[in-house]
Motif scaffolding. Structure first.
Motif, short mmCIF file in Angstrom:
data_model
loop_
_atom_site.label_atom_id
_atom_site.label_comp_id
_atom_site.label_asym_id
_atom_site.label_seq_id
_atom_site.Cartn_x
_atom_site.Cartn_y
_atom_site.Cartn_z
N THR A 152 0.62 -1.19 0.10
CA THR A 152 0.04 -0.04 -0.04
C THR A 152 0.92 1.26 0.07
N LYS A 153 1.82 1.40 0.66
CA LYS A 153 2.64 2.51 0.90
C LYS A 153 3.40 2.94 -0.55
N LEU A 154 4.19 1.68 -1.24
CA LEU A 154 4.63 2.07 -2.30
C LEU A 154 3.63 2.48 -3.47
N TRP A 273 11.67 6.64 5.58
CA TRP A 273 11.48 7.49 4.32
C TRP A 273 11.47 8.87 4.95
N ARG A 274 12.17 9.83 4.10
CA ARG A 274 12.23 11.15 4.51
C ARG A 274 11.95 12.28 3.33
N TYR A 275 11.05 13.06 3.29
CA TYR A 275 10.92 14.13 2.25
C TYR A 275 11.08 15.63 2.52
N ILE A 291 1.06 9.26 4.31
CA ILE A 291 1.77 8.03 4.76
C ILE A 291 2.22 8.20 5.99
N GLU A 292 2.02 7.40 6.72
CA GLU A 292 2.29 7.64 8.20
C GLU A 292 3.56 7.07 8.63
N SER A 293 4.11 6.15 7.98
CA SER A 293 5.31 5.70 8.57
C SER A 293 6.09 5.19 7.24
#
Length: 365
Positions: A152-154, A273-275, A291-293
């Motif tokens: 789901t996250k991808l 994951w960092r943005y 996206i929570e984590s």
């Protein structure tokens, strides 16, 4: 209705454990949920009814573990395909056999509506293209098990990049994963082409000749598959560096994107994951919307096989489009083949590959 599924190949990814991922004493002895059989078992609307293998001992171990009746355990895939009426067929054999088994299944009396084939799609681009063509001719969906596409996250991240302008125009990507380009790094490269929704245009590569699985994983047989990398210019203009030369214990699966509107760092091994959005010329760290984590192997990969089996059912139901087609899987294989061709010729390689280069065969497990 309940769809009927069969599996060709009763080794690790089919349901009996994978070297380097599961406890060594369990491999080949106990059923493992992160597998094709596990995916079917976890999914409503599909039942695993038959299995095939050329190794009778492996076939019986698998049949006992997954409770397949003895008269539904076939020595050789041809016997299963001739005797069974199947809606789905999983191909879980070594990659150099994928083309034969997918084509045989698509053209068989079993008449499956969908073939769920393990990654990488094939050992050569020409084989992959033939698999796609035959499945089109027989109106068979070809779904390739690049597992990250079923998390789901991808999927959420791809939506942000492609439709929400998270990064703007992607300028460059730097990636790293462990060695063995076909066996492992096809995941990295498929993630790349999936998130960018792009295809390689020019490739320059280097092959180390080292295969960690031969020694550390006691794989035994030596194959062409090895560590390597290089650079790729994508058809969207982005410049990508690939480093798949590092042994598994020291490596991390990382992708670092630089775009006109922001930067993104993905580290799947360490769960980070960092943005950063670009705000008036300054990069400001922010949360990824919705996206929570971060993605992790323990949580997200664990559910990938059940998600893939569920998607296979939804594709047969006509509820969704195929999320991992043979055409898209060929994009990662083109890059790997390009690395090999570039290394041994000393030059850059254009994609699509010229006709003779499509036949370059790279053996793996």
């Amino acid at each position: 209705m309940t769809y009927r599924a069969g599996i060709i190949g009763t080794g690790g990814i089919a349901g009996m454990g994978i070297l380097g991922m599961h406890d060594e004493e369990d491999i080949g002895q106990k059923k493992v949920k992160a597998s094709h059989a596990g995916g079917y078992d976890a999914t409503e609307g599909v039942e695993l009814v038959a299995v095939a293998d050329v190794d009778e001992e492996k076939l019986d171990r698998f049949g006992e573990a997954w409770e397949i009746p003895s008269d539904r355990r076939y020595v050789g895939h041809e016997s299963m395909l001739a005797a069974e009426d199947l809606d789905m067929v999983s191909v879980c054999t070594p990659s150099y056999l994928h083309a034969d088994h997918v084509i045989d299944a698509a053209e068989s009396a079993a008449d499956p509506g969908l073939i769920w084939c393990e990654k990488p799609i094939a050992s050569s681009v020409s084989d992959a293209e033939e698999m796609v063509a035959v499945c089109e001719e027989t109106e068979t969906e070809l779904l390739i098990n690049h597992s990250f596409r079923f998390t789901t996250k991808l999927q959420q991240l791809r939506e942000l990049i492609q439709n929400e302008n998270l990064l703007g125009e992607v300028h460059s990507v730097a990636t790293q994963f462990r060695m063995e380009l076909l066996r492992n790094s096809t995941h990295l490269l498929d993630t790349l082409v999936y998130l960018l929704d792009a295809r390689a245009e020019r490739v320059s590569g280097y092959i180390t000749g080292e295969n960690e699985a031969v020694d550390s994983l006691k794989a035994g047989e030596r194959v062409d598959d090895a560590g390597g990398g290089g650079f790729v210019v994508m058809d969207d203009g982005s410049f990508v560096t690939i480093d798949c030369t590092i042994p598994r214990e020291a490596s991390s699966m990382t992708l670092q994107f630089v775009g006109s509107e922001g930067k993104l760092y993905l580290n799947n091994d360490d769960g980070e994951w960092r943005y950063w959005r670009l705000d008036d010329g300054t990069h400001v760290e922010a949360d990824l919307p919705g996206i929570e984590s971060a993605w992790t192997w323990d949580e997200d990969y664990r559910d990938a096989f059940a998600n893939a089996a569920g998607d296979a059912v939804a594709v047969l139901d006509g509820a969704i489009e195929n999320p991992s087609t043979g055409e898209e899987a060929t994009r990662s294989l083109e890059i790997i083949a390009g690395f090999y061709i570039s290394h041994y010729t000393g030059g850059q390689v254009s994609v699509p590959l010229d006709r003779p280069l499509r036949d370059v065969n790279i053996t793996s497990w």
